[in-house]
Design an enzyme around this catalytic site. Sequence first.
Site, PDB file in Angstrom:
ATOM      1  N   ARG A  62      23.406 -27.884  35.209  1.00 51.05           N
ATOM      2  CA  ARG A  62      23.679 -27.474  33.831  1.00 51.05           C
ATOM      3  C   ARG A  62      22.568 -27.957  32.911  1.00 51.05           C
ATOM      4  O   ARG A  62      22.093 -27.230  32.028  1.00 51.05           O
ATOM      5  CB  ARG A  62      25.026 -28.039  33.385  1.00 51.05           C
ATOM      6  CG  ARG A  62      25.428 -27.643  31.972  1.00 51.05           C
ATOM      7  CD  ARG A  62      26.784 -28.222  31.604  1.00 51.05           C
ATOM      8  NE  ARG A  62      27.164 -27.842  30.266  1.00 51.05           N
ATOM      9  CZ  ARG A  62      27.703 -28.668  29.370  1.00 51.05           C
ATOM     10  NH1 ARG A  62      27.945 -29.939  29.699  1.00 51.05           N
ATOM     11  NH2 ARG A  62      28.026 -28.256  28.162  1.00 51.05           N
ATOM     12  N   HIS A  66      20.189 -25.601  30.642  1.00 56.48           N
ATOM     13  CA  HIS A  66      20.057 -25.764  29.194  1.00 56.48           C
ATOM     14  C   HIS A  66      18.616 -26.054  28.794  1.00 56.48           C
ATOM     15  O   HIS A  66      18.164 -25.635  27.725  1.00 56.48           O
ATOM     16  CB  HIS A  66      20.975 -26.881  28.710  1.00 56.48           C
ATOM     17  CG  HIS A  66      22.418 -26.497  28.650  1.00 56.48           C
ATOM     18  ND1 HIS A  66      23.337 -27.119  27.834  1.00 56.48           N
ATOM     19  CD2 HIS A  66      23.117 -25.533  29.310  1.00 56.48           C
ATOM     20  CE1 HIS A  66      24.532 -26.563  27.989  1.00 56.48           C
ATOM     21  NE2 HIS A  66      24.415 -25.612  28.895  1.00 56.48           N
ATOM     22  N   ASP A  67      17.889 -26.777  29.637  1.00 57.58           N
ATOM     23  CA  ASP A  67      16.487 -27.069  29.341  1.00 57.58           C
ATOM     24  C   ASP A  67      15.661 -25.788  29.323  1.00 57.58           C
ATOM     25  O   ASP A  67      14.872 -25.550  28.394  1.00 57.58           O
ATOM     26  CB  ASP A  67      15.924 -28.036  30.386  1.00 57.58           C
ATOM     27  CG  ASP A  67      14.478 -28.416  30.120  1.00 57.58           C
ATOM     28  OD1 ASP A  67      14.153 -28.702  28.946  1.00 57.58           O
ATOM     29  OD2 ASP A  67      13.674 -28.433  31.067  1.00 57.58           O
ATOM     30  N   VAL A  70      15.591 -23.255  26.266  1.00 55.45           N
ATOM     31  CA  VAL A  70      15.024 -23.677  24.983  1.00 55.45           C
ATOM     32  C   VAL A  70      13.577 -24.085  25.206  1.00 55.45           C
ATOM     33  O   VAL A  70      13.301 -25.095  25.855  1.00 55.45           O
ATOM     34  CB  VAL A  70      15.823 -24.854  24.385  1.00 55.45           C
ATOM     35  CG1 VAL A  70      15.310 -25.180  22.983  1.00 55.45           C
ATOM     36  CG2 VAL A  70      17.308 -24.544  24.355  1.00 55.45           C
ATOM     37  N   ASP A  74      10.654 -27.310  30.208  1.00 57.90           N
ATOM     38  CA  ASP A  74       9.620 -28.293  29.850  1.00 57.90           C
ATOM     39  C   ASP A  74      10.176 -29.690  29.617  1.00 57.90           C
ATOM     40  O   ASP A  74       9.495 -30.550  29.044  1.00 57.90           O
ATOM     41  CB  ASP A  74       8.856 -27.829  28.600  1.00 57.90           C
ATOM     42  CG  ASP A  74       9.716 -27.813  27.341  1.00 57.90           C
ATOM     43  OD1 ASP A  74      10.961 -27.950  27.467  1.00 57.90           O
ATOM     44  OD2 ASP A  74       9.153 -27.667  26.233  1.00 57.90           O
ATOM     45  N   ASN A  93      24.951 -29.416  24.086  1.00 61.57           N
ATOM     46  CA  ASN A  93      24.461 -30.496  24.948  1.00 61.57           C
ATOM     47  C   ASN A  93      25.189 -31.824  24.779  1.00 61.57           C
ATOM     48  O   ASN A  93      24.859 -32.802  25.455  1.00 61.57           O
ATOM     49  CB  ASN A  93      22.962 -30.719  24.699  1.00 61.57           C
ATOM     50  CG  ASN A  93      22.108 -29.590  25.245  1.00 61.57           C
ATOM     51  OD1 ASN A  93      22.458 -28.975  26.255  1.00 61.57           O
ATOM     52  ND2 ASN A  93      21.008 -29.301  24.572  1.00 61.57           N
ATOM     53  N   HIS A 191      29.242 -21.800  38.053  1.00 55.81           N
ATOM     54  CA  HIS A 191      30.537 -22.283  37.562  1.00 55.81           C
ATOM     55  C   HIS A 191      31.525 -22.494  38.705  1.00 55.81           C
ATOM     56  O   HIS A 191      32.655 -22.914  38.470  1.00 55.81           O
ATOM     57  CB  HIS A 191      31.128 -21.288  36.557  1.00 55.81           C
ATOM     58  CG  HIS A 191      30.415 -21.265  35.241  1.00 55.81           C
ATOM     59  ND1 HIS A 191      30.656 -20.316  34.269  1.00 55.81           N
ATOM     60  CD2 HIS A 191      29.457 -22.082  34.730  1.00 55.81           C
ATOM     61  CE1 HIS A 191      29.884 -20.540  33.227  1.00 55.81           C
ATOM     62  NE2 HIS A 191      29.140 -21.618  33.483  1.00 55.81           N
ATOM     63  N   THR A 192      31.100 -22.226  39.914  1.00 58.30           N
ATOM     64  CA  THR A 192      31.958 -22.477  41.070  1.00 58.30           C
ATOM     65  C   THR A 192      32.152 -23.970  41.312  1.00 58.30           C
ATOM     66  O   THR A 192      33.065 -24.369  42.028  1.00 58.30           O
ATOM     67  CB  THR A 192      31.377 -21.810  42.344  1.00 58.30           C
ATOM     68  OG1 THR A 192      32.338 -21.903  43.398  1.00 58.30           O
ATOM     69  CG2 THR A 192      30.092 -22.493  42.794  1.00 58.30           C
ATOM     70  N   ASP A 244      36.556 -23.697  38.641  1.00 55.28           N
ATOM     71  CA  ASP A 244      36.960 -22.906  39.811  1.00 55.28           C
ATOM     72  C   ASP A 244      38.104 -23.660  40.491  1.00 55.28           C
ATOM     73  O   ASP A 244      37.890 -24.382  41.467  1.00 55.28           O
ATOM     74  CB  ASP A 244      35.772 -22.738  40.765  1.00 55.28           C
ATOM     75  CG  ASP A 244      36.092 -21.858  41.971  1.00 55.28           C
ATOM     76  OD1 ASP A 244      37.209 -21.303  42.020  1.00 55.28           O
ATOM     77  OD2 ASP A 244      35.230 -21.738  42.863  1.00 55.28           O
ATOM     78  N   SER A 247      38.618 -25.278  44.317  1.00 58.15           N
ATOM     79  CA  SER A 247      37.389 -25.450  45.116  1.00 58.15           C
ATOM     80  C   SER A 247      36.205 -25.863  44.242  1.00 58.15           C
ATOM     81  O   SER A 247      35.082 -25.437  44.469  1.00 58.15           O
ATOM     82  CB  SER A 247      37.055 -24.172  45.891  1.00 58.15           C
ATOM     83  OG  SER A 247      36.677 -23.125  45.018  1.00 58.15           O
TER      84      SER A 247
END
Length: 326
Positions: A62, A66-67, A70, A74, A93, A191-192, A244, A247
Site C-alpha cells: 500500500r 501511494h508513493d 504522487v 521516488d 496516508n 485488496h485480497t 477479503d 482469506s
Amino acid sequence: MARKLGYLRFFIVCVIASIATTHAQLQLGFYAKSCPKAEKIVSDFVNEHIHNAPSLAAALIRMHFHDCFVRGCDGSVLLNNTNQQAEKNAPPNLTVRGFDFIERIKSLVEAACPGVVSCADILTLAARDSIVATGGPFWQVPTGRRDGLVSNLSEATRNIPAPFDNFTTLQTKFNNAGLDLNDLVILSGAHTIGVSHCSTISNRLYNFTGKLDQDPALDSEYAQNLKKFKCKSINDNTTLIEMDPGSRKTFDLGYYNQVVKRRGLFTSDSQLLVNSVTNSLVNQLLQGSLRNFYAQFAISMEKMGRINVKTGTQGEIRKQCALVNS
C-alpha cells in the site's frame, strides 16, 4: 562546410543525449557493481521479520502504491516535514504504516554502501519481497530510482485513488499515472490481503447520500452483518475489518469473488462492476487460474513501479529516508 559541421555537432549531441537517457533508465541488477549485496540485504531483513508481522506485507505494498501515485515512485511518501504538510500527513496516508521498517532496512544498506541505494528502490524491493515471503506472487524490480526532494500533502490528497472514488475518478487518476483499466482491476486485487478501518466505509453503511441511507451497491446482508458485528456506529474510527473476509492472509482470487457478490468493502471496489470493460476483466480473472492472476499482477506491478521515476542525476540518494540531504 560550416553548415555540415553544425549538423555533425547536432548529431553528436543527440547521440550523447540518447546514450545518457538509455543509461539513466531502470535496469535489473542496477547495483550489481556499486552495492552487490543491496537486494540481498533487503530480502534477508524482510524474510527475517515479516513472519512476526505478516500484515506488514499489505501495508508495504500500500505504501509503495501511494508513493508511486504522487510524483512517481521516488520515496516521497517517506519524507517528514516540519510543518506537517508532507505526503504522510495527507488523509490517505494517515493509516499507512511500515515507515520504521523501511528506515531500518535503509540503515543496513547504508552501512554496507553509503550513499548508493535509494529509499525509493528499497521501498519497491521491500514491497515485492514481503508479498513473496507471505506466499504471494513474484515480480521483477528493475532498480536505479533516485529519491525525490519534494513531498506535498495536497498532491497526495488529490492524486491517490481513494476508497470512496467513483469509476470516473478512478479512471482519471490511473490514466494520469500512465495506467489503464486493466491495471485498475489487477492492482485492486491487492485488496485480497490486509485490513481497513470502519471509517473507510462508514458512509456506505450509514449515510451514503447524506440521508442516513445505505449504499444500494453493497450487498444488504453483508452490510447488516458489518453493522451488527463490526462497524456498529458511523463514528467508529478504530475497528479493523478484513478486505477479503476469510482469506485476508492469502494472496488469491478471493477479492474478486467478493466484488461480484457486491461484497467489496469500498465504493472503489464496487465501481469495478459499473463499467463493461472492468466488469468483464473481473469475470475473466475468476474464470482463469491463480497462476494467470499472478502473471498479470506481476506485469502491472512492474509497470506501476516505473511511474515517473527519477534516474541519472535527478533527485538524490537520501542518507535517511525521512529526510532530504542537507
